[in-house]
Design a protein around this motif. Structure first.
Motif, short mmCIF file in Angstrom:
data_model
loop_
_atom_site.label_atom_id
_atom_site.label_comp_id
_atom_site.label_asym_id
_atom_site.label_seq_id
_atom_site.Cartn_x
_atom_site.Cartn_y
_atom_site.Cartn_z
N ASN A 54 -11.42 17.40 -7.10
CA ASN A 54 -12.17 16.15 -7.24
C ASN A 54 -13.42 16.37 -8.10
OD1 ASN A 54 -12.68 13.35 -6.63
ND2 ASN A 54 -14.34 14.09 -5.31
N ARG A 55 -14.11 17.49 -7.89
CA ARG A 55 -15.31 17.78 -8.68
C ARG A 55 -14.97 17.95 -10.16
NH1 ARG A 55 -18.14 21.87 -4.30
NH2 ARG A 55 -18.99 20.19 -3.00
N LEU A 56 -13.85 18.62 -10.44
CA LEU A 56 -13.44 18.79 -11.83
C LEU A 56 -13.08 17.45 -12.47
CD1 LEU A 56 -11.25 22.03 -11.68
CD2 LEU A 56 -13.53 21.78 -12.66
N VAL A 57 -12.39 16.61 -11.73
CA VAL A 57 -12.03 15.28 -12.25
C VAL A 57 -13.29 14.46 -12.52
CG1 VAL A 57 -10.92 13.07 -11.66
CG2 VAL A 57 -9.73 15.24 -11.22
N LEU A 58 -14.22 14.46 -11.58
CA LEU A 58 -15.46 13.71 -11.78
C LEU A 58 -16.23 14.23 -12.99
CD1 LEU A 58 -16.72 13.33 -8.10
CD2 LEU A 58 -15.75 11.55 -9.56
N ARG A 59 -16.27 15.54 -13.14
CA ARG A 59 -17.05 16.15 -14.23
C ARG A 59 -16.39 15.93 -15.59
NH1 ARG A 59 -20.48 16.98 -17.34
NH2 ARG A 59 -21.29 18.99 -17.95
N TYR A 60 -15.11 16.23 -15.69
CA TYR A 60 -14.48 16.26 -17.01
C TYR A 60 -13.71 15.00 -17.38
CZ TYR A 60 -15.86 21.08 -16.78
OH TYR A 60 -16.60 22.22 -16.67
N ILE A 61 -13.10 14.36 -16.41
CA ILE A 61 -12.34 13.14 -16.72
C ILE A 61 -13.25 11.91 -16.67
CG2 ILE A 61 -10.36 11.71 -16.09
CD1 ILE A 61 -9.63 14.54 -17.15
N GLU A 62 -14.05 11.83 -15.61
CA GLU A 62 -14.95 10.68 -15.46
C GLU A 62 -16.25 10.85 -16.24
OE1 GLU A 62 -13.91 7.98 -13.95
OE2 GLU A 62 -12.05 8.95 -13.36
N GLY A 63 -16.56 12.10 -16.64
CA GLY A 63 -17.75 12.35 -17.46
C GLY A 63 -19.06 12.34 -16.70
N MET A 64 -19.00 12.53 -15.40
CA MET A 64 -20.23 12.53 -14.61
C MET A 64 -21.00 13.83 -14.81
SD MET A 64 -18.96 10.83 -11.01
CE MET A 64 -20.59 10.73 -10.31
N LYS A 65 -22.31 13.73 -14.74
CA LYS A 65 -23.19 14.89 -14.80
C LYS A 65 -23.18 15.60 -13.45
CE LYS A 65 -24.93 13.91 -18.87
NZ LYS A 65 -24.54 14.64 -20.04
N VAL A 66 -23.55 16.87 -13.46
CA VAL A 66 -23.59 17.66 -12.23
C VAL A 66 -24.52 16.99 -11.22
CG1 VAL A 66 -24.30 19.88 -11.26
CG2 VAL A 66 -22.97 19.82 -13.36
#
Length: 92
Positions: A54-66
């Protein structure tokens, strides 16, 4: 002498952070991190937890910042960045 060592440590830490950020951007442009389906398959093959995936999806697919992910999960930014780093290593 100690002051020089402190400054060198800070400079090396900053350089490492900048280099890692640059490398991450390069990796993302040319990898599975651009395609959600491929990323999910790779995460499953690497036996990543749902949380890590989920963290990888949020970071790389959704483009969210850390910071955004950390705020969403109500955890420290360092926890998120370390988790993402470990997950990326398992995928490689």
């Amino acid at each position: 002498m100690n002051t020089i060592n402190i400054y060198l440590g800070i400079a090396l830490g900053l350089f490492s952070y900048i280099l890692e950020d640059w490398l991450e951007k390069k990796i993302v442009k040319t990898s599975i991190f651009n395609n959600k389906e491929e990323l999910l398959i790779a995460c499953r093959n690497a036996n990543l937890t749902k949380e890590a995936t989920n963290r990888l999806v949020l970071r790389y697919i959704e483009g969210m910042k850390v910071k955004q992910i950390a705020d969403l999960e109500n955890v420290e930014e360092l926890t998120i960045s370390q988790s993402i780093r470990r997950s990326r290593r398992k995928l490689n």
